[in-house]
Design an enzyme around this catalytic site. Structure first.
Site, short mmCIF file in Angstrom:
data_model
loop_
_atom_site.label_atom_id
_atom_site.label_comp_id
_atom_site.label_asym_id
_atom_site.label_seq_id
_atom_site.Cartn_x
_atom_site.Cartn_y
_atom_site.Cartn_z
N ASP A 91 39.79 38.45 44.16
CA ASP A 91 39.56 40.03 43.71
C ASP A 91 38.65 40.02 42.16
OD1 ASP A 91 41.73 38.87 42.33
OD2 ASP A 91 42.88 40.55 42.77
N HIS A 92 39.13 38.84 41.62
CA HIS A 92 38.51 38.92 40.22
C HIS A 92 37.06 38.31 40.18
CE1 HIS A 92 42.51 39.49 39.10
NE2 HIS A 92 42.33 39.42 37.86
N ASP A 139 49.61 36.53 37.46
CA ASP A 139 48.66 38.13 37.05
C ASP A 139 49.69 38.93 36.27
OD1 ASP A 139 45.78 39.18 37.50
OD2 ASP A 139 47.46 40.81 37.07
N ARG A 155 44.04 48.36 30.81
CA ARG A 155 43.68 47.67 29.48
C ARG A 155 42.29 48.22 28.84
NH1 ARG A 155 45.88 41.80 30.94
NH2 ARG A 155 47.93 42.60 30.88
N SER A 190 47.29 39.06 29.22
CA SER A 190 47.11 38.51 30.49
C SER A 190 48.16 37.52 30.58
CB SER A 190 45.60 38.07 30.90
OG SER A 190 45.49 36.78 31.33
N ARG A 241 46.83 34.44 31.82
CA ARG A 241 46.12 33.43 32.07
C ARG A 241 46.52 32.37 31.38
NH1 ARG A 241 41.32 36.94 29.69
NH2 ARG A 241 42.13 38.57 30.93
C1 MIC Z 1 43.85 40.98 33.57
O1 MIC Z 1 44.03 42.08 33.88
O2 MIC Z 1 43.51 40.63 32.27
C2 MIC Z 1 43.96 39.80 34.77
C3 MIC Z 1 42.40 39.42 34.78
O3 MIC Z 1 44.07 40.34 35.81
C4 MIC Z 1 44.79 38.78 34.06
C5 MIC Z 1 44.69 37.61 34.80
C6 MIC Z 1 43.68 36.55 34.57
O4 MIC Z 1 43.33 36.47 33.27
O5 MIC Z 1 43.22 36.01 35.33
C7 MIC Z 1 46.41 39.08 33.88
O6 MIC Z 1 46.33 40.37 33.53
O7 MIC Z 1 47.07 38.30 33.88
FE1 SF4 Z 2 42.24 43.18 38.22
FE2 SF4 Z 2 43.81 42.72 36.18
FE3 SF4 Z 2 42.04 44.87 36.20
FE4 SF4 Z 2 44.13 44.90 37.73
S1 SF4 Z 2 44.11 44.87 35.61
S2 SF4 Z 2 42.12 45.31 38.39
S3 SF4 Z 2 44.43 42.85 38.43
S4 SF4 Z 2 41.53 42.73 36.41
#
Ligand code: MIC
Ligand code: SF4
Length: 754
Positions: free
Chosen positions: A95-96, A160, A448, A643, A645
């Site tokens: 998805d990312h 995640d 976010r 996140s 990550r």
């Molecule tokens: C996000 O919303 O920041 C992400 C991208 O989904 C991350 C995960 C990632 O950095 O791959 C998260 O929330 O953990």
């Molecule tokens: Fe994707 Fe993270 Fe955004 Fe949700 S908050 S849509 S998992 S990047």
């Protein structure tokens, strides 16, 4: 699915005995959170009452979910664990990595070409080790999990931070780094500090413009981005029972933004309806039979202050729609105060883009409520003033809302439907003109809104709200508009007002989908080959990190003293960098490039102590590494917020940073650092942050007797020859100290395989 229903049955079969055992040791009425945690103890035995916020406890989660941007690292680690199959049901979701540019079809085709190597890798690893694989276009992990895998009373970990979304279906679902997921898939216990408990009592009922999103926007304002740290938030009360299951999911989803370990609602008829609506009547019947164990005890909800560490009460009948931002999700403005805040803050009043969807707000209910506003734009002859995009959370939702005519409504209003993916939410947005870095405003229904997150432009003021509020603002094109009180001028010059949104919780004709995008693993994957090319710039097999040298660590250079907010987006930016998530050396070139250097207030400009010159953070660190010199990163409060990550921990580890010393850490990031064999330290006295000087050489003392609950010392050797010795705390337990000594947790698993 058969695998799943058996697993769920097993959880429910054991529930009564486990809750009864927990009751004995806790010796008072139980919250829902305690019931689920105690029923998922590793080895099953509830032998002791754990101290909240203190005891480290081993758990046995029921499942693991991973998204493509974090699964690569998690699976690269799992491949080294020497196990033939995953030990618990696990899934991967693509998805990312899909960039939003021209619309769903074209963008998906481009992603399939550009990311082919990574998708092939993930699909073959899944096939080999027995993981379910959700192809690109199937949807965002959390929505797909809610629709298919989440179940009341279960425990899940996911790579995640928004894994917590499944709390909307009564699951303790927690975001972790890939190394934690690797452990659980390898059949090991998963460790968590027993959380504190925050109770949120919801009274009244939502109406009009207010939606479930506003509950969490309000809670974020109360608790701030740090307020949920180390805690699970349990929602209850008549107001909770009146919220749709997906609305509960939205609230839990954004619990990540207050740093909460997770959030949860008790099982109720709304959850049963959702399970039945998503083809899981069997799960609903099983849950009905143990329903009393899938919610907190009555005494707890009658006198919450006796059982929770903190209690918040919100009356839904009085709750106003909220808009949070800019730059942080906890700056909460009730709609009636927002226009004044915009003017006072000097934020751009003209709204450029409204974006709805994402894992936070993609339900059938969300889409129908937003569409009821979009329809009015057409009916009332209004021209939408801002651009408008829709990212559906899953193919199932997209297919169903398309069938029911809702996507057409958005298109009629001028909206663009993007692929079922993260897209703009994670900076996968080829936004036209963003490179000019103009000051501008956008509003999203995401979770976010940190600087640069959506489009890479530090001057984009991003606000978060419900999909219906975003839609109304997109029509008005003006952040000072209040849809509850103000009129708009239509194409005929008339003044018109938007009516309240109306939505439908679950599709009357049921959900439908032609191809959900799921690929089941091979029954026997032992012959499946997983290939990683040595010349790939997207994937790189991991080499073990070096073990601790056995002495105090001396002569570290200060790499950066970060000032203010330093989220994982600042430490390891997403957007264009997502493509390197499977290649540790390449992604390390983004290390800390968003962090602000305390000494010159600039991003990505630090002093190289070897040359005295200023340069980029990654290049400076590579120079230290080449010279065989370690370094240290200093930071402020809630370092690593956001996140899950683990790249934010692996990059410094890979480039030779030895310790991160901050005022406080976000939970997942602190664990990620420990797992990778780094030192995660906090100032015993926060004012000592001010003692760190730009040219300091730093020693960490006490490592030869490194022990739980014993502070270490840090000596700051200043350039003028003077010294400061300060005390630093840590939260390592005995096991975690072993990770540090071995050079990372994976080295211990590796050793056990040989
Ligand atoms: C996000 O919303 O920041 C992400 C991208 O989904 C991350 C995960 C990632 O950095 O791959 C998260 O929330 O953990
Ligand atoms: Fe994707 Fe993270 Fe955004 Fe949700 S908050 S849509 S998992 S990047």
């Amino acid at each position: 699915m058969a695998f799943d229903i058996d697993m769920i049955k097993k959880v429910y079969d054991n529930l009564d005995a486990k809750v009864t055992a927990a009751r004995k040791v806790v010796n008072k009425p139980l919250t829902l959170t305690e019931k689920i945690l105690y029923s998922h103890l590793w080895d099953g035995a509830a032998t002791t009452a754990f101290e909240r916020g203190k005891s480290y406890v081993d758990f046995a989660p029921d499942r693991v979910a991973m998204q493509d941007a974090t699964a690569q690292m998690a699976l690269l680690q799992f491949m080294q664990a020497g196990r033939p199959q995953v030990a618990v049901p696990s899934t991967v979701h693509c998805d990312h990595l899909i960039q939003a540019k021209e619309g769903a079809d074209k963008d998906l085709a481009t992603a399939n070409t550009q990311n082919k190597e990574v998708y092939d890798f993930l699909s073959s690893v899944s096939n080999k080790y027995g993981l379910g694989f959700w192809k690109p276009g199937a949807g965002v992990i959390h929505q797909v999990v809610l629709e298919n895998y989440a179940f009341p009373g279960g425990m899940m970990i996911g790579t995640d931070s928004h894994t917590v979304n499944a709390g909307g279906l009564g699951m303790v679902a927690i975001g972790v780094g890939g190394a934690d997921a690797c452990d659980v898939m390898a059949g090991l216990a998963w460790e968590l500090k027993f959380p504190k408990l925050i109770g949120v009592k919801l009274t009244g009922k939502l109406s009009g413009w207010t939606s479930a999103k506003d509950v969490i926007l309000k809670v974020a304002g109360i608790l701030t981005v740090k307020g949920g740290t180390g805690a699970i938030v349990e929602y209850f009360g008549e107001g909770a029972n009146s919220l749709s299951c997906t609305g509960k999911g939205t609230i839990c989803n954004m619990g990540a933004e207050i740093g909460a370990t997770t959030s949860i609602f008790g099982y109720d008829t709304k959850m049963a309806d959702y399970l039945r609506g998503t083809d899981r009547a069997d799960v609903a019947s099983l849950a009905d039979a143990v329903a009393h164990h899938l919610t907190g005890d009555e005494e707890v909800y009658a006198n919450p202050e006796l059982y929770f560490d903190q209690v918040i009460e919100i009356n839904l009948s009085e709750l106003e729609p909220h808009i949070n931002g800019p730059f942080t999700p906890d700056l909460a403005w009730p709609l009636s105060k927002f226009a004044a805040a915009v003017k006072e803050g000097g934020w751009p009043t003209k709204l450029e883009v409204g974006l709805i969807g994402s894992c936070t707000n993609s339900s059938y209910e969300d889409i129908t409520r937003a569409a009821s506003i979009a329809q009015q734009a057409v009916d009332k002859n209004l021209q939408a003033k801002a651009e408008f995009t829709i990212t559906p959370g899953s193919e199932q939702v997209r297919y169903t809302v398309d069938r029911d005519g809702y996507l057409k409504i958005f298109e009629n209003m001028g909206g663009v439907v993007l692929a079922n993916a993260c897209g703009p939410c994670i900076g996968q947005w080829a936004r036209h003109g963003a490179e000019k870095q103009e000051k501008n405003s956008i509003i999203t229904s995401f979770n976010r809104n940190f600087a640069k997150r959506a489009d890479g432009n530090p001057n984009t003021h991003s606000f978060v709200a419900s999909p219906e509020i975003v839609t109304a603002f997109a029509i008005a094109g003006d952040l000072t508009f209040n849809p509850m009180t103000d009129t708009l001028t239509n194409k005929n010059g008339e003044q018109v007002k938007l009516d309240e949104p109306k939505g439908i919780e679950l599709p009357i004709k049921g959900f439908a989908v032609e191809d959900a995008g799921f690929q089941a693993p091979a029954a026997d994957g032992s012959a499946v080959q997983v290939l990683v090319s040595e010349t790939s710039d997207r994937l790189q097999l991991l080499a073990p990190f070096a073990a601790w040298e056995g002495t105090d660590i001396k002569g570290l250079k200060l790499l950066i003293k970060a000032k203010g907010k330093c989220t994982t987006d600042h430490i390891s930016m997403a957007g264009p960098w997502l493509k390197f998530r499977g290649h540790l050396d390449n992604i390390s070139n983004n290390m800390l490039i968003g962090a602000i250097n305390f000494f010159n207030e600039k991003a990505d400009t630090v002093k190289n102590q070897l040359t005295g010159e200023y340069g980029a953070v990654p290049a400076t660190q590579r120079a230290y590494k080449a010279a065989g010199i370690g370094s240290i990163v200093v930071g402020d409060e809630n370092y690593g917020e956001g996140s899950s990550r683990e790249h934010a921990a692996m990059e410094p580890r890979h480039l030779g940073v030895r310790a991160i010393l901050v005022k406080s850490f976000a939970r997942i990031h602190e664990t990620n650092l420990k797992k990778q064999g780094m030192l995660a330290l906090t100032f015993a006295n926060n004012a000592d942050y001010d003692k760190i000087q730009e040219d300091d050489q730093i020693d960490i003392i006490g490592l030869t007797s490194f022990a739980p609950n014993t502070p270490l010392s840090v000596v700051l050797n200043h350039k003028d020859g003077s010294k400061d010795e300060i005390s630093v705390n840590h939260t390592y337990n005995a096991q975690q100290i072993e990770w540090f000594k071995a050079g990372g947790a994976l080295n211990i698993i590796r050793a056990s395989v040989k």
